[in-house]
Scaffold this motif. Structure first.
Motif, PDB file in Angstrom:
ATOM      1  N   THR A 283       0.840  -1.216   0.000  1.00  0.00           N
ATOM      2  CA  THR A 283       0.000   0.000   0.000  1.00  0.00           C
ATOM      3  C   THR A 283       0.869   1.258   0.000  1.00  0.00           C
ATOM      4  N   SER A 284       2.035   1.191   0.643  1.00  0.00           N
ATOM      5  CA  SER A 284       2.861   2.400   0.695  1.00  0.00           C
ATOM      6  C   SER A 284       3.468   2.713  -0.676  1.00  0.00           C
ATOM      7  N   ILE A 285       3.816   1.689  -1.449  1.00  0.00           N
ATOM      8  CA  ILE A 285       4.357   2.023  -2.784  1.00  0.00           C
ATOM      9  C   ILE A 285       3.225   2.436  -3.723  1.00  0.00           C
ATOM     10  N   LEU A 286       2.027   1.884  -3.524  1.00  0.00           N
ATOM     11  CA  LEU A 286       0.907   2.281  -4.387  1.00  0.00           C
ATOM     12  C   LEU A 286       0.561   3.758  -4.187  1.00  0.00           C
ATOM     13  N   GLU A 287       0.863   4.282  -3.006  1.00  0.00           N
ATOM     14  CA  GLU A 287       0.599   5.701  -2.715  1.00  0.00           C
ATOM     15  C   GLU A 287       1.738   6.613  -3.139  1.00  0.00           C
ATOM     16  N   THR A 288       2.861   6.027  -3.516  1.00  0.00           N
ATOM     17  CA  THR A 288       4.060   6.840  -3.782  1.00  0.00           C
ATOM     18  C   THR A 288       3.972   7.521  -5.152  1.00  0.00           C
ATOM     19  N   GLU A 289       4.081   8.830  -5.145  1.00  0.00           N
ATOM     20  CA  GLU A 289       4.073   9.610  -6.397  1.00  0.00           C
ATOM     21  C   GLU A 289       5.335  10.458  -6.443  1.00  0.00           C
ATOM     22  N   ASN A 290       6.032  10.386  -7.557  1.00  0.00           N
ATOM     23  CA  ASN A 290       7.208  11.231  -7.786  1.00  0.00           C
ATOM     24  C   ASN A 290       8.175  11.283  -6.603  1.00  0.00           C
ATOM     25  N   PRO A 291       8.709  10.154  -6.190  1.00  0.00           N
ATOM     26  CA  PRO A 291       9.660  10.170  -5.071  1.00  0.00           C
ATOM     27  C   PRO A 291      11.002  10.756  -5.496  1.00  0.00           C
ATOM     28  N   ALA A 292      11.803  11.168  -4.513  1.00  0.00           N
ATOM     29  CA  ALA A 292      13.159  11.635  -4.822  1.00  0.00           C
ATOM     30  C   ALA A 292      14.002  10.412  -5.215  1.00  0.00           C
ATOM     31  N   TYR A 293      14.105   9.453  -4.280  1.00  0.00           N
ATOM     32  CA  TYR A 293      14.815   8.203  -4.589  1.00  0.00           C
ATOM     33  C   TYR A 293      13.829   7.206  -5.199  1.00  0.00           C
ATOM     34  N   THR A 294      14.275   6.442  -6.171  1.00  0.00           N
ATOM     35  CA  THR A 294      13.446   5.376  -6.725  1.00  0.00           C
ATOM     36  C   THR A 294      12.993   4.443  -5.596  1.00  0.00           C
ATOM     37  N   ALA A 295      11.690   4.193  -5.557  1.00  0.00           N
ATOM     38  CA  ALA A 295      11.105   3.357  -4.502  1.00  0.00           C
ATOM     39  C   ALA A 295      10.818   1.966  -5.055  1.00  0.00           C
ATOM     40  N   ILE A 296      11.197   0.953  -4.298  1.00  0.00           N
ATOM     41  CA  ILE A 296      10.967  -0.432  -4.739  1.00  0.00           C
ATOM     42  C   ILE A 296      10.370  -1.248  -3.601  1.00  0.00           C
ATOM     43  N   THR A 297       9.253  -1.901  -3.889  1.00  0.00           N
ATOM     44  CA  THR A 297       8.723  -2.909  -2.962  1.00  0.00           C
ATOM     45  C   THR A 297       8.949  -4.265  -3.591  1.00  0.00           C
ATOM     46  N   ILE A 298       9.543  -5.156  -2.808  1.00  0.00           N
ATOM     47  CA  ILE A 298       9.723  -6.520  -3.302  1.00  0.00           C
ATOM     48  C   ILE A 298       8.966  -7.478  -2.395  1.00  0.00           C
ATOM     49  N   LEU A 299       8.139  -8.304  -3.020  1.00  0.00           N
ATOM     50  CA  LEU A 299       7.301  -9.268  -2.307  1.00  0.00           C
ATOM     51  C   LEU A 299       7.791 -10.652  -2.716  1.00  0.00           C
ATOM     52  N   ALA A 300       8.521 -11.283  -1.805  1.00  0.00           N
ATOM     53  CA  ALA A 300       9.234 -12.508  -2.158  1.00  0.00           C
ATOM     54  C   ALA A 300       8.502 -13.751  -1.673  1.00  0.00           C
ATOM     55  N   ASP A 301       8.788 -14.831  -2.342  1.00  0.00           N
ATOM     56  CA  ASP A 301       8.261 -16.159  -2.006  1.00  0.00           C
ATOM     57  C   ASP A 301       9.346 -16.922  -1.227  1.00  0.00           C
ATOM     58  N   LYS A 302       8.978 -18.055  -0.638  1.00  0.00           N
ATOM     59  CA  LYS A 302       9.905 -19.059  -0.108  1.00  0.00           C
ATOM     60  C   LYS A 302      10.722 -18.647   1.127  1.00  0.00           C
ATOM     61  N   GLU A 303      10.346 -17.516   1.780  1.00  0.00           N
ATOM     62  CA  GLU A 303      11.117 -17.122   2.967  1.00  0.00           C
ATOM     63  C   GLU A 303      11.001 -18.165   4.060  1.00  0.00           C
ATOM     64  N   GLU A 304       9.810 -18.750   4.178  1.00  0.00           N
ATOM     65  CA  GLU A 304       9.581 -19.696   5.279  1.00  0.00           C
ATOM     66  C   GLU A 304      10.392 -20.974   5.140  1.00  0.00           C
ATOM     67  N   ILE A 305      10.964 -21.221   3.974  1.00  0.00           N
ATOM     68  CA  ILE A 305      11.815 -22.409   3.839  1.00  0.00           C
ATOM     69  C   ILE A 305      13.242 -22.018   3.443  1.00  0.00           C
ATOM     70  N   GLY A 306      13.618 -20.769   3.769  1.00  0.00           N
ATOM     71  CA  GLY A 306      15.008 -20.372   3.582  1.00  0.00           C
ATOM     72  C   GLY A 306      15.283 -19.483   2.381  1.00  0.00           C
ATOM     73  N   SER A 307      14.233 -18.884   1.810  1.00  0.00           N
ATOM     74  CA  SER A 307      14.388 -17.969   0.673  1.00  0.00           C
ATOM     75  C   SER A 307      15.074 -18.612  -0.524  1.00  0.00           C
TER      76      SER A 307
END
Ligand code: MN
Ligand code: MN
Length: 470
Positions: A283-307
């Protein structure tokens, strides 16, 4: 004796010198508490529609496209303000909003995971035993196995067919759907079972899901209950038993997330770890408009078994994405990463008075004290953690305080009691300044985890603050 409210010299000096975590419930004004409750209504709805990483990716893309995000195309030159997303095999997702600063000034990253502990069906799962049909499972992630018996389960996932089609499966979420369960032994006959240690009295191999009991009507033949189940599946989905071999079907708790407490201050549900951070990172990246620094959200899989694997945070897919962004500006990936900062958005243990002996209260997060900043995770002498630097901790402290984000310090239990890890170290390995920041959870990894609404809202505010830095 003084009766006025003047502070004594020691009180005044304490106020100046001592560290005192703040309780959000008494610190926040009514408007912000209301905003938190409203934000969490959206979160609860999302929890109920996205119980697996695949469902999370699908729902997140729908939300992102409404906000103007388009699929990333490395052949199209990027410019400030552009919003792009990269769907990695329908199981992990990167969203980016291009900033106005030069790309080699670094990017701001919020990294969360969207997989949760559950029961995965085995590749050849269907069998019949004494006229009862079952799905055999192999559990995924760190679970207390006894918690998964005697409660309603829903079946989610996909079946990939040889002809290239993929069938979506979701049974048990609609009120009119049937549900499934792992049965448990009646207490009357459990005297031997109850003597075993909790890690042994339900065996992993016995986490088999009951799925049917009525045979196909025929007085000849065997496995008629299994046959009847296969007939139902064929009629509904067109699948054969061999199609399970190329499926990802998972059993998760069938009930929706609910408010917890007469004061409705908390949310109980399945899979807060780590959707309670992944949703705010989204939700925070969906609200981000024209940031100074490039904004990146990463939503990863497999963390629960060691990424692990190509959808986990150890995969190169994130680095490749940053490389493509860098290339769009004629720069090298490593020159971007070296100046980047990351909030590794994962949950931490919340202080539980019922289990107070495993944590050390001065360094343990508490419900309603805001988002937890965790300098290091790991276990037994800080093994397996990236351990954020003092300088980076100072930068994050200042950023959060300047923007009225309520936060607290967190540590994953007492020294040598146990521990755990997050995706932080894999991002830190890319030469990125990284620290864990996430929501404290009660009953973590259970089928009904509990979080505070105010803390969830503060996670959203924290990631929005990161993306808003100048
Ligand atoms: Mn987690
Ligand atoms: Mn976890």
């Amino acid at each position: 004796m003084s009766t006025n409210n003047e502070k004594s010299p020691s009180e005044a000096l304490k106020e100046q010198l001592f560290y005192k975590p703040k309780n959000a419930t008494v610190t926040l004004d009514e408007a912000e508490i209301k905003a938190a409750d409203e934000y969490c209504d959206g979160y609860k709805k999302f929890l109920n529609t996205a119980k697996t990483e695949r469902e999370f990716v699908k729902a997140a893309i729908e939300m992102a496209e409404k906000k103007g995000f388009v699929p990333f195309d490395r052949n199209k030159k990027l410019k400030a303000g552009d919003k792009v997303y990269l769907n990695n095999r329908n199981k992990s997702l990167i969203l980016a909003v291009i900033g106005s600063r030069h790309i080699t000034d670094g990017v701001s990253i919020a990294a969360a995971h969207i997989d949760s502990p559950r029961l995965d069906l085995k590749p050849n799962p269907l069998y019949e035993d004494r006229n009862l049909a079952y799905f055999d499972t192999h559990y995924y992630g760190g679970i207390k196995k006894y918690q998964w018996t005697a409660m309603p389960l829903a079946l989610h996932g996909v079946v990939a067919l040889k002809d290239g089609r993929t069938i979506d499966v979701c049974i048990g979420e609609d009120e009119t759907d049937p549900v499934f369960c792992v049965t448990d032994l009646l207490p009357h006959l459990a005297s031997e079972q109850m003597k075993k240690s909790a890690s042994e009295f339900i065996k992993g191999e016995d986490l088999n899901i009951l799925i049917g009991s009525r045979p196909f009507k025929d007085d000849k033949g065997s496995e008629l209950v299994k046959l009847n189940i296969m007939k139902i599946l064929y009629e509904r989905y067109g699948i054969l038993e061999s199609d399970f071999l190329s499926a990802e079907l998972v059993a998760v708790p069938a009930y929706p997330a609910r408010d917890v407490g007469l004061d409705r201050s908390m949310i109980g549900g399945y899979g807060h770890d780590d959707r309670v951070c992944a949703y705010p990172a989204l939700t925070s990246i969906l609200e981000t408009e024209n940031p100074a620094y490039t904004a990146i959200t990463i939503l990863a899989d497999k963390e629960e078994i060691g990424s692990e694997g190509n959808t986990g945070m150890q995969s190169a897919f994130f680095k490749y994405f940053v490389a493509d962004i860098a290339a769009s500006f004629g720069e090298e990936c490593r020159h971007v990463l070296s100046n980047s900062v990351c909030l590794s958005a994962d949950v931490n243990v919340a202080y539980d008075p019922l289990y107070s002996d495993v944590v050390e209260i001065r360094n343990c997060a508490e419900l309603n004290h805001g988002v937890a900043l965790t300098k290091y995770t790991g276990s037994r002498g800080k093994v397996d953690t990236s351990d954020a630097s003092a300088e980076f901790m100072a930068m994050i402290r200042k950023l959060m305080d300047d923007n009225n984000v309520l936060w607290q310090i967190g540590e994953l239990g007492k020294v040598d009691v146990g521990g755990g890890g997050t995706v932080a170290k894999y991002i830190a390995d890319l030469d990125v300044d990284t620290v864990d920041m996430g929501v404290p959870v009660l009953s973590m990894h259970s089928p009904f985890e509990v979080v505070s609404k105010l803390d969830v809202y503060m996670a959203h505010k924290a990631f929005a603050t990161l993306f808003g830095r100048k």
